[in-house]
Design a protein around this motif. Structure first.
Motif, PDB file in Angstrom:
ATOM      1  N   LEU A 144       0.870  -1.057   0.012  1.00  0.00           N
ATOM      2  CA  LEU A 144      -0.041   0.111  -0.120  1.00  0.00           C
ATOM      3  C   LEU A 144       0.790   1.341  -0.157  1.00  0.00           C
ATOM      4  O   LEU A 144       0.289   2.568  -0.340  1.00  0.00           O
ATOM      5  N   GLY A 145       2.094   1.224   0.378  1.00  0.00           N
ATOM      6  CA  GLY A 145       2.844   2.337   0.163  1.00  0.00           C
ATOM      7  C   GLY A 145       3.201   2.782   1.793  1.00  0.00           C
ATOM      8  O   GLY A 145       3.470   1.960   2.423  1.00  0.00           O
ATOM      9  N   GLY A 146       3.674   4.061   1.805  1.00  0.00           N
ATOM     10  CA  GLY A 146       4.183   4.540   3.038  1.00  0.00           C
ATOM     11  C   GLY A 146       5.724   4.851   2.924  1.00  0.00           C
ATOM     12  O   GLY A 146       6.163   5.355   3.851  1.00  0.00           O
ATOM     13  N   SER A 147       6.189   4.667   1.960  1.00  0.00           N
ATOM     14  CA  SER A 147       7.536   4.843   1.956  1.00  0.00           C
ATOM     15  C   SER A 147       8.035   5.957   0.891  1.00  0.00           C
ATOM     16  O   SER A 147       7.087   6.382   0.078  1.00  0.00           O
ATOM     17  N   ALA A 148       8.982   6.277   0.542  1.00  0.00           N
ATOM     18  CA  ALA A 148       9.525   7.509  -0.153  1.00  0.00           C
ATOM     19  C   ALA A 148       9.089   7.040  -1.669  1.00  0.00           C
ATOM     20  O   ALA A 148       9.418   5.852  -1.936  1.00  0.00           O
ATOM     21  N   PRO A 149       8.877   8.200  -2.632  1.00  0.00           N
ATOM     22  CA  PRO A 149       8.730   7.575  -4.062  1.00  0.00           C
ATOM     23  C   PRO A 149      10.006   7.262  -4.511  1.00  0.00           C
ATOM     24  O   PRO A 149      10.975   7.546  -3.929  1.00  0.00           O
ATOM     25  N   ALA A 150       9.869   6.550  -5.745  1.00  0.00           N
ATOM     26  CA  ALA A 150      11.195   5.963  -6.401  1.00  0.00           C
ATOM     27  C   ALA A 150      11.686   7.170  -6.913  1.00  0.00           C
ATOM     28  O   ALA A 150      10.834   7.885  -7.515  1.00  0.00           O
ATOM     29  N   PRO A 151      13.052   7.179  -6.825  1.00  0.00           N
ATOM     30  CA  PRO A 151      13.675   8.315  -7.488  1.00  0.00           C
ATOM     31  C   PRO A 151      13.608   8.366  -9.138  1.00  0.00           C
ATOM     32  O   PRO A 151      13.559   7.257  -9.430  1.00  0.00           O
ATOM     33  N   ARG A 152      13.564   9.482  -9.640  1.00  0.00           N
ATOM     34  CA  ARG A 152      13.396   9.508 -11.146  1.00  0.00           C
ATOM     35  C   ARG A 152      14.787   9.298 -11.593  1.00  0.00           C
ATOM     36  O   ARG A 152      15.968   9.480 -11.353  1.00  0.00           O
ATOM     37  N   ARG A 153      14.466   8.286 -12.793  1.00  0.00           N
ATOM     38  CA  ARG A 153      15.724   8.120 -13.647  1.00  0.00           C
ATOM     39  C   ARG A 153      16.161   9.241 -14.431  1.00  0.00           C
ATOM     40  O   ARG A 153      15.600   9.937 -14.995  1.00  0.00           O
ATOM     41  N   ALA A 154      17.595   9.259 -14.667  1.00  0.00           N
ATOM     42  CA  ALA A 154      18.248  10.125 -15.497  1.00  0.00           C
ATOM     43  C   ALA A 154      17.983   9.976 -16.855  1.00  0.00           C
ATOM     44  O   ALA A 154      18.192   8.753 -17.378  1.00  0.00           O
ATOM     45  N   VAL A 155      17.604  11.010 -17.746  1.00  0.00           N
ATOM     46  CA  VAL A 155      17.416  10.865 -19.023  1.00  0.00           C
ATOM     47  C   VAL A 155      18.648  11.225 -19.842  1.00  0.00           C
ATOM     48  O   VAL A 155      19.264  12.083 -19.684  1.00  0.00           O
ATOM     49  N   SER A 156      19.127  10.134 -20.600  1.00  0.00           N
ATOM     50  CA  SER A 156      20.322  10.246 -21.598  1.00  0.00           C
ATOM     51  C   SER A 156      20.261  11.309 -22.440  1.00  0.00           C
ATOM     52  O   SER A 156      19.177  11.863 -22.701  1.00  0.00           O
ATOM     53  N   ALA A 157      21.216  12.148 -22.834  1.00  0.00           N
ATOM     54  CA  ALA A 157      21.282  13.214 -23.737  1.00  0.00           C
ATOM     55  C   ALA A 157      20.616  12.878 -24.817  1.00  0.00           C
ATOM     56  O   ALA A 157      20.107  13.514 -25.745  1.00  0.00           O
ATOM     57  N   TRP A 158      20.960  11.519 -25.549  1.00  0.00           N
ATOM     58  CA  TRP A 158      20.446  10.970 -27.025  1.00  0.00           C
ATOM     59  C   TRP A 158      18.900  10.804 -26.843  1.00  0.00           C
ATOM     60  O   TRP A 158      18.344  11.275 -27.790  1.00  0.00           O
TER      61      TRP A 158
END
Length: 79
Positions: A40-54
């Motif tokens: 159900l949650g309760g933890s921190a949201p997942a970190p966003r992945r870095a988008v490559s320059a391409w």
């Protein structure tokens, strides 16, 4: 030294988050409840992945052409 003074420095144990009140609950039922509550949650949201320059969306926008020596090579490189 009294008993209250001896325990003043120790932290109080945390209260349980889940308490089973049905004595007939099996281990499988308790495990199923714990699995459901943990999803159900309760933890921190997942970190966003870095988008490559391409793969960055700003690459779709047209840039100014760079004429001159090596201009064709520079047109394909990320900025």
């Amino acid at each position: 030294m009294s008993g209250a003074d001896a325990t003043a420095g120790t932290p109080e144990p945390a209260r349980p988050v889940l308490r089973v009140v049905n004595p007939d609950a099996t281990h499988e039922e308790i495990a199923a409840l714990v699995a459901v509550f943990s999803t159900l949650g309760g933890s921190a949201p997942a970190p966003r992945r870095a988008v490559s320059a391409w793969a960055a969306p700003e690459r779709a926008a047209r840039r100014q052409l760079s004429p001159g020596l090596g201009g064709w090579r520079a047109s394909g490189l990320p900025r």
